[in-house]
Design a protein around this motif. Structure first.
Motif, short mmCIF file in Angstrom:
data_model
loop_
_atom_site.label_atom_id
_atom_site.label_comp_id
_atom_site.label_asym_id
_atom_site.label_seq_id
_atom_site.Cartn_x
_atom_site.Cartn_y
_atom_site.Cartn_z
N UNK A 47 10.50 0.03 7.16
CA UNK A 47 10.09 -1.13 6.39
C UNK A 47 9.97 -0.77 4.91
N UNK A 48 10.04 -1.77 4.09
CA UNK A 48 9.98 -1.59 2.64
C UNK A 48 8.57 -1.15 2.25
N UNK A 49 8.49 -0.14 1.41
CA UNK A 49 7.19 0.32 0.96
C UNK A 49 6.57 -0.69 0.01
N UNK A 50 5.28 -0.97 0.18
CA UNK A 50 4.54 -1.85 -0.72
C UNK A 50 3.63 -1.00 -1.59
N UNK A 51 3.87 -1.05 -2.90
CA UNK A 51 3.04 -0.30 -3.83
C UNK A 51 1.72 -1.04 -4.05
N UNK A 52 0.72 -0.31 -4.50
CA UNK A 52 -0.54 -0.95 -4.87
C UNK A 52 -0.26 -1.88 -6.05
N UNK A 53 -1.06 -2.94 -6.24
CA UNK A 53 -0.82 -3.88 -7.34
C UNK A 53 -0.71 -3.19 -8.70
N UNK A 54 -1.56 -2.19 -8.96
CA UNK A 54 -1.53 -1.53 -10.27
C UNK A 54 -0.25 -0.72 -10.45
N UNK A 55 0.19 -0.02 -9.39
CA UNK A 55 1.43 0.76 -9.48
C UNK A 55 2.64 -0.16 -9.60
N UNK A 56 2.63 -1.24 -8.84
CA UNK A 56 3.75 -2.19 -8.90
C UNK A 56 3.86 -2.80 -10.29
N UNK A 57 2.72 -3.14 -10.87
CA UNK A 57 2.71 -3.75 -12.20
C UNK A 57 3.20 -2.75 -13.24
N UNK A 58 2.71 -1.51 -13.17
CA UNK A 58 3.11 -0.49 -14.14
C UNK A 58 4.61 -0.20 -14.04
N UNK A 59 5.10 -0.10 -12.80
CA UNK A 59 6.52 0.18 -12.59
C UNK A 59 7.39 -0.96 -13.11
N UNK A 60 7.00 -2.20 -12.80
CA UNK A 60 7.78 -3.37 -13.22
C UNK A 60 7.76 -3.55 -14.74
N UNK A 61 6.58 -3.33 -15.33
CA UNK A 61 6.48 -3.46 -16.79
C UNK A 61 7.41 -2.48 -17.49
N UNK A 62 7.41 -1.23 -17.00
CA UNK A 62 8.26 -0.22 -17.61
C UNK A 62 9.73 -0.55 -17.41
N UNK A 63 10.09 -0.93 -16.18
CA UNK A 63 11.48 -1.26 -15.88
C UNK A 63 11.95 -2.44 -16.72
N UNK A 64 11.12 -3.47 -16.84
CA UNK A 64 11.49 -4.66 -17.62
C UNK A 64 11.71 -4.31 -19.09
N UNK A 65 10.85 -3.45 -19.60
CA UNK A 65 10.97 -3.05 -21.00
C UNK A 65 12.30 -2.31 -21.23
N UNK A 66 12.65 -1.40 -20.31
CA UNK A 66 13.88 -0.63 -20.43
C UNK A 66 15.11 -1.55 -20.35
N UNK A 67 15.05 -2.52 -19.42
CA UNK A 67 16.20 -3.44 -19.24
C UNK A 67 16.38 -4.32 -20.47
N UNK A 68 15.27 -4.74 -21.07
CA UNK A 68 15.36 -5.53 -22.31
C UNK A 68 16.06 -4.73 -23.40
#
Length: 435
Positions: free
Chosen positions: A219-240
């Motif tokens: 099954x797909x791993x679910x990150x904690x809300x704080x880790x998911x947010x940090x990961x997504x924020x960083x990824x979004x910034x890089x993609x921009x």
């Protein structure tokens, strides 16, 4: 390869070893086996927690944080002598703790190839989790037994029924019915809390390991809300940033991002990301491709790559045959497509005998006719001896008890029997056969 050095903690004077796939620590009570297991577990936990997380990296280097969390979670208060120290050399970082100052330093490795682990600690007190009604509702404190209860609860939610007959050598199965745990044993239906101590010991051990080595990866791993947010924020910034480059923006406008990009590319160099010294080292097209590649790799890095098991005294309340069957099953299930690893502490010679059979099987498997392989109970668990390290703790130090082929030394295996047989033979001199 990871390496751990421990000085002057509990009964340990000096212990230094490289961590293998299977690591077994043998020795008398209070010799330091569990201390090694607990310290290694904590170091690996800190490594994965600080991995690509600068806030945690800073936090664990604050005075006392590393020590306080280790002592609280693993109940090691009072174990540390004044001149105690720990050095852990991992894949991603080196962690050094000096007790005289309670200072911790964490140095990131220059070239990092990190396999993100699922860490599972199975304590010797696991019977307490199964024998106490509603233990899952107990949530006081921060300790290894409580977190094992969480792991077992997660396993039970996924595995509602489980046949354990292959370990017990009779028809025994588990089933969760209406949120209650039952054991079906030769026609009897028992609440798990009323089952034998052997069942209460082997069920959570078996069920949790099945989940951690197999079902978890389905099954797909679910990150904690704080880790998911940090990961997504960083990824979004890089993609921009990559999109801005693709849209034709001049690289000179991105100077404020140059340090973070250069550091990121260097960090991920071992994952086929091109390192650079300045943004202009790559064409705009290659630079944006490098960023997209880095973001994709970072997404994968936070998925579990393997499970690291810590198993204290698997023999707890188990008949010798069950101990042997457990080892054969464990080493068999560990050899799947994941590079799972285990730390095992034990007092039992039967555990060692079973592991030795698996090592010997790994040595001679090519010499055995194919139609004879299944005649050996251990055949599914045969393992390359190079993947197994077996140590004895003696007077605060560690020594390998394997010969050059990886087999456990004969004199060590015989020791367990010699002690008992010598007295028996002495007594036998006074035995008079009435016949």
């Amino acid at each position: 390869m990871q390496k751990l050095t421990i000085k002057n903690i509990g009964a340990i004077k000096l212990v230094e070893f490289e961590v293998n796939r299977i690591n077994v620590f043998m020795g008398p009570q209070s010799s330091g086996k569990s201390t090694i297991s607990k310290i290694l577990c904590h170091c690996q936990w800190v490594e994965k927690t600080c991995f690509l997380n600068n806030k945690q990296l800073e936090n664990y280097q604050k005075q006392g944080v590393f020590y306080d969390s280790l002592v609280e979670y693993h109940k090691l208060e009072g174990y540390f002598h004044k001149n105690a120290s720990i050095k852990y050399e991992g894949e991603a970082m080196t962690i050094t703790y000096t007790h005289s100052t309670k200072r911790t330093t964490i140095k990131l490795n220059d070239k990092m190839v990190f396999s993100y682990p699922k860490i599972c600690y199975i304590p010797s007190e696991r019977n307490f989790v199964t024998g106490v009604p509603n233990f899952s509702k107990y949530n006081e404190g921060n300790n290894v037994l409580l977190y094992f209860a969480y792991d077992w609860l997660e396993a039970k939610e996924d595995i509602k029924k489980l046949d354990i007959s292959n370990l017990i050598s009779r028809k025994v199965s588990y089933e969760n019915i209406n949120d209650k745990d039952y054991i079906f044993d030769n026609g009897s239906k028992l609440l798990l809390t009323n089952a034998s101590s052997g069942i209460q010991s082997v069920l959570p051990l078996y069920q949790t390991i099945i989940y951690m080595l197999s079902n978890l990866y389905k099954k797909q791993r679910t990150l904690s809300p704080s880790k998911e947010m940090a990961k997504n924020d960083f990824a979004n910034k890089m993609i921009v940033i990559a999109n801005r480059i693709n849209d034709g923006e001049n690289i000179s406008n991105l100077k404020k991002y140059s340090n973070i990009l250069i550091s990121l590319f260097k960090l991920l160099e071992c994952y086929d990301v091109k390192p650079i010294n300045k943004l202009s080292d790559l064409s705009p097209k290659d630079l944006s491709h490098n960023i997209y590649n880095a973001v994709h790799i970072m997404e994968q890095l936070f998925n579990y790559h393997y499970t690291q098991l810590f198993i204290e005294e698997p023999e707890q309340n188990l008949f010798p045959d069950t101990q042997q069957e457990f080892i054969y099953w464990l080493l068999g299930i560990m050899q799947n497509d994941k590079k799972h690893a285990a730390i095992i502490t034990t007092h039992s010679p039967y555990i060692l005998f079973a592991i030795n059979n698996c090592i010997m099987g790994g040595l001679v498997r090519d010499n055995i006719p194919e139609d004879k392989v299944s005649d050996f109970a251990s055949h599914s668990a045969w393992i390359d001896p190079k993947l197994v390290s077996i140590f004895e703790l003696d007077n605060g130090t560690l020594r390998s008890i394997q010969d050059e082929d990886g087999i456990i030394e004969d004199n060590y295996l015989n020791k367990a029997y010699k002690k008992n047989s010598e007295e028996y033979l002495e007594l036998l001199n006074y035995y008079e056969d009435e016949e």
